[in-house]
Write a protein that holds these residues in place. Structure first.
Motif, PDB file in Angstrom:
ATOM      1  N   ILE A   7       0.834  -1.207   0.000  1.00  0.00           N
ATOM      2  CA  ILE A   7       0.000   0.000   0.000  1.00  0.00           C
ATOM      3  C   ILE A   7       0.872   1.262   0.000  1.00  0.00           C
ATOM      4  O   ILE A   7       0.535   2.257  -0.649  1.00  0.00           O
ATOM      5  CB  ILE A   7      -1.016  -0.004   1.163  1.00  0.00           C
ATOM      6  N   SER A   8       2.006   1.220   0.672  1.00  0.00           N
ATOM      7  CA  SER A   8       2.893   2.394   0.701  1.00  0.00           C
ATOM      8  C   SER A   8       3.456   2.678  -0.694  1.00  0.00           C
ATOM      9  O   SER A   8       3.618   3.841  -1.081  1.00  0.00           O
ATOM     10  CB  SER A   8       4.023   2.196   1.707  1.00  0.00           C
ATOM     11  N   GLU A   9       3.743   1.629  -1.455  1.00  0.00           N
ATOM     12  CA  GLU A   9       4.257   1.815  -2.815  1.00  0.00           C
ATOM     13  C   GLU A   9       3.168   2.369  -3.731  1.00  0.00           C
ATOM     14  O   GLU A   9       3.420   3.275  -4.535  1.00  0.00           O
ATOM     15  CB  GLU A   9       4.776   0.484  -3.365  1.00  0.00           C
ATOM     16  N   ILE A  10       1.968   1.840  -3.584  1.00  0.00           N
ATOM     17  CA  ILE A  10       0.840   2.340  -4.387  1.00  0.00           C
ATOM     18  C   ILE A  10       0.571   3.799  -4.049  1.00  0.00           C
ATOM     19  O   ILE A  10       0.287   4.617  -4.927  1.00  0.00           O
ATOM     20  CB  ILE A  10      -0.413   1.467  -4.148  1.00  0.00           C
ATOM     21  N   SER A  17      -3.013   9.295  -0.585  1.00  0.00           N
ATOM     22  CA  SER A  17      -2.585   8.930   0.764  1.00  0.00           C
ATOM     23  C   SER A  17      -3.055   7.509   1.097  1.00  0.00           C
ATOM     24  O   SER A  17      -4.021   7.001   0.515  1.00  0.00           O
ATOM     25  CB  SER A  17      -3.155   9.914   1.785  1.00  0.00           C
ATOM     26  N   ILE A  18      -2.384   6.913   2.050  1.00  0.00           N
ATOM     27  CA  ILE A  18      -2.784   5.581   2.504  1.00  0.00           C
ATOM     28  C   ILE A  18      -4.210   5.606   3.058  1.00  0.00           C
ATOM     29  O   ILE A  18      -5.006   4.720   2.713  1.00  0.00           O
ATOM     30  CB  ILE A  18      -1.755   5.009   3.502  1.00  0.00           C
ATOM     31  N   ARG A  22      -7.331   3.304   1.692  1.00  0.00           N
ATOM     32  CA  ARG A  22      -8.157   2.481   2.595  1.00  0.00           C
ATOM     33  C   ARG A  22      -9.630   2.863   2.486  1.00  0.00           C
ATOM     34  O   ARG A  22     -10.512   2.009   2.525  1.00  0.00           O
ATOM     35  CB  ARG A  22      -7.661   2.619   4.033  1.00  0.00           C
ATOM     36  N   TYR A  23      -9.886   4.162   2.357  1.00  0.00           N
ATOM     37  CA  TYR A  23     -11.263   4.631   2.187  1.00  0.00           C
ATOM     38  C   TYR A  23     -11.858   4.082   0.893  1.00  0.00           C
ATOM     39  O   TYR A  23     -13.007   3.617   0.874  1.00  0.00           O
ATOM     40  CB  TYR A  23     -11.296   6.162   2.204  1.00  0.00           C
ATOM     41  N   TYR A  24     -11.092   4.117  -0.181  1.00  0.00           N
ATOM     42  CA  TYR A  24     -11.562   3.558  -1.444  1.00  0.00           C
ATOM     43  C   TYR A  24     -11.867   2.070  -1.297  1.00  0.00           C
ATOM     44  O   TYR A  24     -12.811   1.558  -1.893  1.00  0.00           O
ATOM     45  CB  TYR A  24     -10.541   3.772  -2.550  1.00  0.00           C
TER      46      TYR A  24
END
Length: 127
Positions: A7-10, A17-18, A22-24
């Motif tokens: 997730i950090s790479e994406i 933002s992370i 996560r919201y998506y």
């Protein structure tokens, strides 16, 4: 072997933002796989989908409309016409905005021409 991303790479690649990612995921827009330790694993397909989401948002499409589009997309090719309709609606919205913007540009150009003519006209001097 398929390339995978944390997730950090994406987050870095998409400039989202992370918490946004996560919201998506909460909205059902993203459905990353999970590894054995339950960490999210994203793929190039996820990356392309996020690019679509970003572009759709840039057109002014609401997240709820993108969620609708996403649900249709998951149902497969039988929903292609419905997805085309969503895109056409957004295109129409943009065309209306484009006309409004062009009217504003025309107004400003006309005003500038008016003032330029005033500057260029010979000044009346009293004798």
């Amino acid at each position: 072997m398929m390339k995978t991303y944390k997730i950090s790479e994406i987050s870095k690649l998409t400039e989202l933002s992370i918490p946004t990612l996560r919201y998506y995921e909460e909205l059902g827009l993203l459905k990353p796989n999970r590894n054995s330790t339950n960490y999210r694993i994203f793929t190039d397909d996820d990356l392309r989908w996020i690019e679509f989401i970003n572009r759709a948002k840039a057109t002014g499409m609401t997240l709820s409309k993108i969620v609708d589009y996403s649900r249709l997309r998951e149902k497969g090719d039988s929903t292609i016409l419905d997805r085309i309709n969503i895109l056409a609606e957004q295109e129409t919205t943009l065309q209306v905005e484009l006309k409004k913007i062009q009217q504003h540009i025309d107004f400003l150009q006309n005003k500038k021409q008016y003032y330029t003519k005033l500057l260029d006209s010979p000044k009346k001097t009293s004798l």
